[in-house]
Design a protein around this motif. Structure first.
Motif, short mmCIF file in Angstrom:
data_model
loop_
_atom_site.label_atom_id
_atom_site.label_comp_id
_atom_site.label_asym_id
_atom_site.label_seq_id
_atom_site.Cartn_x
_atom_site.Cartn_y
_atom_site.Cartn_z
N TYR A 273 0.65 -1.40 -0.06
CA TYR A 273 -0.07 0.00 -0.01
C TYR A 273 0.91 1.25 -0.03
CZ TYR A 273 -4.02 -2.94 0.30
OH TYR A 273 -4.83 -3.88 -0.03
N THR A 274 0.52 2.36 -0.67
CA THR A 274 0.89 3.45 -0.67
C THR A 274 0.01 4.58 -1.05
OG1 THR A 274 2.90 4.87 -1.78
CG2 THR A 274 1.75 3.39 -3.27
N SER A 275 0.53 5.76 -0.76
CA SER A 275 -0.44 7.01 -0.50
C SER A 275 -0.44 7.33 -2.07
CB SER A 275 0.07 7.97 0.23
OG SER A 275 -0.06 7.46 1.66
N PRO A 281 -5.05 4.69 0.67
CA PRO A 281 -3.91 4.31 0.13
C PRO A 281 -4.22 3.02 -0.85
CG PRO A 281 -3.51 4.58 2.21
CD PRO A 281 -4.99 4.96 2.17
N TRP A 319 8.18 -0.87 3.68
CA TRP A 319 8.28 0.23 2.38
C TRP A 319 8.88 -0.72 1.15
CZ3 TRP A 319 5.33 3.50 4.23
CH2 TRP A 319 5.48 3.89 5.72
N ILE A 320 8.63 -0.35 0.02
CA ILE A 320 9.21 -0.84 -1.24
C ILE A 320 10.75 -1.07 -0.93
CG2 ILE A 320 9.31 1.15 -2.47
CD1 ILE A 320 8.18 -2.31 -3.86
N GLN A 425 10.16 4.55 -7.26
CA GLN A 425 8.92 4.62 -6.58
C GLN A 425 8.38 3.00 -6.07
OE1 GLN A 425 6.83 6.51 -9.83
NE2 GLN A 425 6.49 8.14 -8.45
N THR A 426 7.42 2.87 -5.20
CA THR A 426 6.80 1.79 -5.08
C THR A 426 6.13 1.16 -6.22
OG1 THR A 426 5.92 2.57 -3.10
CG2 THR A 426 4.68 0.71 -3.55
N GLU A 427 5.59 1.92 -7.05
CA GLU A 427 5.05 1.62 -8.28
C GLU A 427 6.06 1.01 -9.45
OE1 GLU A 427 4.68 4.42 -7.05
OE2 GLU A 427 2.42 5.00 -6.79
N ASN A 536 6.02 14.05 0.94
CA ASN A 536 7.09 13.22 1.45
C ASN A 536 7.65 13.75 2.58
OD1 ASN A 536 9.49 11.89 1.43
ND2 ASN A 536 9.72 11.92 -0.98
N HIS A 540 8.65 9.14 3.67
CA HIS A 540 7.48 8.43 3.61
C HIS A 540 6.60 9.30 2.84
CE1 HIS A 540 9.12 6.57 7.72
NE2 HIS A 540 9.61 6.06 6.60
N ARG A 541 5.76 8.59 1.97
CA ARG A 541 4.72 9.02 1.18
C ARG A 541 3.37 9.24 1.92
NH1 ARG A 541 4.71 6.19 -4.39
NH2 ARG A 541 2.87 6.51 -4.65
#
Ligand code: WTA
Length: 663
Positions: A273-275, A281, A319-320, A425-427, A536, A540-541
């Motif tokens: 999950y990320t914002s 999220p 986190w990623i 990024q996480t993505e 940020n 952390h997002r």
């Protein structure tokens, strides 16, 4: 004095002219040894990208069955290594058991109280198999989701790998999130099992994770079926009969034989999950094949890990960065990956350097916010330690100010370690823009150049190219193996958020990162920050909307608008403008209460730095709050821009005047 105002950062990076070349001794031994080698590799990767990735996949990974096709690109949906069969844990563990790596430490761990544990690849194999068999015993099958809400202890990593071993999908939820955040993620992911611990140690305190779990699951029998609890702190906790089980009980007499499940390349590996800028999220979905390859090869080339290295990525596995460069990338490369449960704290401000000295860490990867806090603590702390084992440094998570880069280079790296500033990024699953330590010279403050296979560009909001040295939107023009495949349960959000955001060229299907950046005349990318309402905070997002919803859920709050305010250490801090419901008074007590309320709703990372009460918020005719002005007010800047777009322009001066009291 550090300077973190956004505008100043842009100014200072525009003026930045320093170039730091890789030390020749580093280049001589590096995997990619020169700029020419990088250029050649990059050209190959672009001119025939399928061939490039296909060759790497064949050479670098073990497949039970080879794929039929490297890529099927039906924008924005990509499938990589079609019908390829593999298991990421085979690549991260089993394949190392047939060589001398069998007895090499895979995981070196230290707890905050000073306890420690080392797991060789062989021992890791045993632990992962045992944990996997526990999951099987609990009826977890291929495709089921397992949530992991843990402190940074070896069992957290073992749990991730155990999920991957049997083909279940893990979703790691950062241990600092509150019960509310946990509940949202458990619901959205439909996790069947939750793995947690009685608690963890952080900043000289015990974090009681299990009590958060109990709150999250209270009166919610439909969320998870069973909870597996790891003993860490030995604090007394409540165990619900029929729902909660101690791991050590479940592991009694469990077999340590668990062959890896044969997985399809496009089966999901995890949800994280990320914002985002809107709503709750989002669960970013990554799949096995492409993610395995991309994290493996980026780790190999960017961190240049050699077999004798001890590598330390300080990110939490929530986190990623912890996923890709703490766990999967390093283990796939047969590296020794170090994990530390704690964080620098007043009682032990030098703990990072102490660990580097004691474990002779060679490669160190952390976030600019941590480096800024070290600068503030003073040079004499790191100078007390022997950091001579270090040979490579890295940063991730936010733009690094050139002066902060120089400090890291001089004081920590003793001017002999290259620094890789990695943008991703996480993505994206893995690093997209970075220098390669033996091949690409660094410009302090720039993430440098694209990794092979990646085609970034800078455009305006219509999708048209902008000239060099002008800021614009950072986009990626081609698919890459570890790109996100979906937003869990929300295909439309996936398509619209990332691929159709540019008004004119929506048919081109370019990936929209949400960041702005500038490219200089050498092709170097300088990341400027987010262009959306994502903040940020210490790397952390957090989304403005998430924070606003948390505030509005308090009975006293009528409306809230949240923006980022430049902050010396955190990069950005949370600044909330709040209007109150009738009958509530704007007091300091209420400020504290609201801050605490946000911590409860989201977690300690979301505690607002400032809450400013106001009678109104600046709004457009259609009732939309204009955050642009609020950002200027929070940053203590003069109000710039066209006020005629808002119906209540007078409120701006009033807000500005009151803001002085907070600044
Ligand atoms: C920011 C973390 C500048 C960026 C891996 C991005 C960076 C967001 C850098 C993703 C960097 C990450 N320089 N900014 N080297 N690395 N960012 O998903 O705004 O937690 O969009 O992934 O962090 O954060 P996330």
């Amino acid at each position: 004095m550090l300077n973190h105002h956004k505008e100043d950062t842009i100014e200072s990076v525009l003026k930045e002219k320093r170039i730091i070349h890789p030390p020749s001794t580093f280049s001589a031994n590096a995997r990619i040894k020169s700029f020419q080698d990088y250029e050649k590799l990059y050209q190959e990767s672009i001119s025939d990208s399928e061939n490039f990735w296909g060759n790497l996949a064949e050479k670098e990974l073990h497949w039970f069955n080879k794929w039929d096709r490297v890529l099927e690109w039906d924008p924005p949906h990509a499938k990589w290594f079609l019908n390829g069969k593999l298991n990421i844990t085979y690549n991260c563990i089993d394949r190392h058991l047939t060589s001398s790596r069998r007895n090499k430490p895979a995981i070196v761990w230290e707890g905050e109280p000073g306890d420690s544990r080392t797991l060789t690849y062989e021992e890791l194999h045993v632990e992962v198999c045992k944990f996997a068999n526990v999951l099987k015993q609990l009826k977890v099958t291929k495709g089921d989701c397992v949530a992991i809400y843990m402190p940074m202890i070896p069992e957290a990593i073992i749990a991730m790998l155990a999920c991957a071993r049997i083909g279940s999908v893990h979703t790691v939820i950062f241990g600092g999130f509150s019960a509310e955040s946990l509940k949202d993620r458990l619901k959205d992911s439909q996790a069947k099992i939750l793995v947690t611990a009685d608690g963890g140690f952080r900043k000289d305190k015990i974090i009681s994770l299990k009590s958060q779990v109990d709150i999250a699951l209270k009166n919610n029998s439909s969320i998870v079926e069973k909870v597996v609890v790891v003993k860490r702190t030995s604090e007394s906790i409540a165990m619900e009969h029929g729902r909660d089980y101690w791991l050590h009980d479940l592991q009694q007499d469990i077999s340590d034989n668990c062959p890896p499940e044969i997985m399809d390349s496009e089966d999901a590996l995890f949800i994280l999950y990320t914002s985002g800028s809107t709503g709750k999220p989002k669960g970013v979905v990554h799949t096995i094949g492409g993610y395995s390859l991309y994290t493996h090869i980026t780790t190999k080339w960017i961190f240049d890990i050699q077999d004798t290295d001890t590598y330390w990525c300080t990110a939490d596995i929530g986190w990623i960065t912890g996923h890709s460069y703490g766990v999967y990338g390093p283990l796939s490369n047969g590296a020794t990956s170090l994990f530390y449960e704690g964080v620098p704290r007043p009682s032990n401000p030098g703990c990072f350097w102490d660990i580097i000295e004691r474990y002779k860490v060679n490669i160190f990867y952390t976030a600019p916010t941590a480096i800024r806090s070290f600068i503030k603590m003073g040079d004499d702390i790191p100078k007390k330690f022997n950091l001579s084992s270090l040979r490579l440094l890295g940063t991730v998570g936010e733009p690094i100010n050139p002066e902060v880069w120089m400090w890291y280079y001089e004081i920590i790296g003793n001017e002999k370690c290259p620094i890789v500033d990695t943008w991703w990024q996480t993505e994206t699953g893995g690093v997209m823009i970075t220098s390669l330590p033996g091949a690409i010279s660094s410009k302090p403050g720039s993430a440098s150049l694209p990794f092979p296979g990646i085609v970034p560009d800078i455009v305006d909001k219509n999708g048209d190219n902008v000239p060099d040295n002008t800021g614009g939107l950072l986009i990626i023009k081609n698919p890459w193996p570890s790109m996100l495949r979906n937003i869990h349960g929300d295909r439309q959000r996936f398509e619209e958020n990332y691929w159709n955001s540019l008004s004119k060229k929506s048919d081109e299907h370019i990936y929209f990162s949400g960041d702005s950046a500038r490219r200089d005349s050498d092709g170097y990318f300088w990341i400027l920050g987010r262009t959306d309402d994502v903040m940020n905070i210490s790397g952390h997002r957090l989304g403005s909307m998430e924070l606003e919803s948390a505030l509005v859920s308090h009975q006293a709050v009528n409306e809230a608008s949240v923006v980022g305010k430049p902050h010396e250490i955190k990069g950005e801090d949370i600044y909330a403008f709040v209007t109150l419901n009738n009958g509530f008074e704007a007091t300091n007590e209420l400020i504290s209460e609201l801050k605490q309320h946000v911590v409860q709703e989201i977690g300690a990372i979301a505690r607002p730095g400032t809450i400013q009460f106001t009678r109104e918020l600046p709004k457009t005719r259609s009732g939309k709050i204009v955050r642009r002005f609020l950002r200027q007010i929070a940053a203590n800047q003069n109000i710039k821009g066209d006020r005629s777009t808002i119906v209540n322009p007078d409120i701006l001066d009033e807000l500005k005047e009151q803001a002085q009291l907070h600044n």
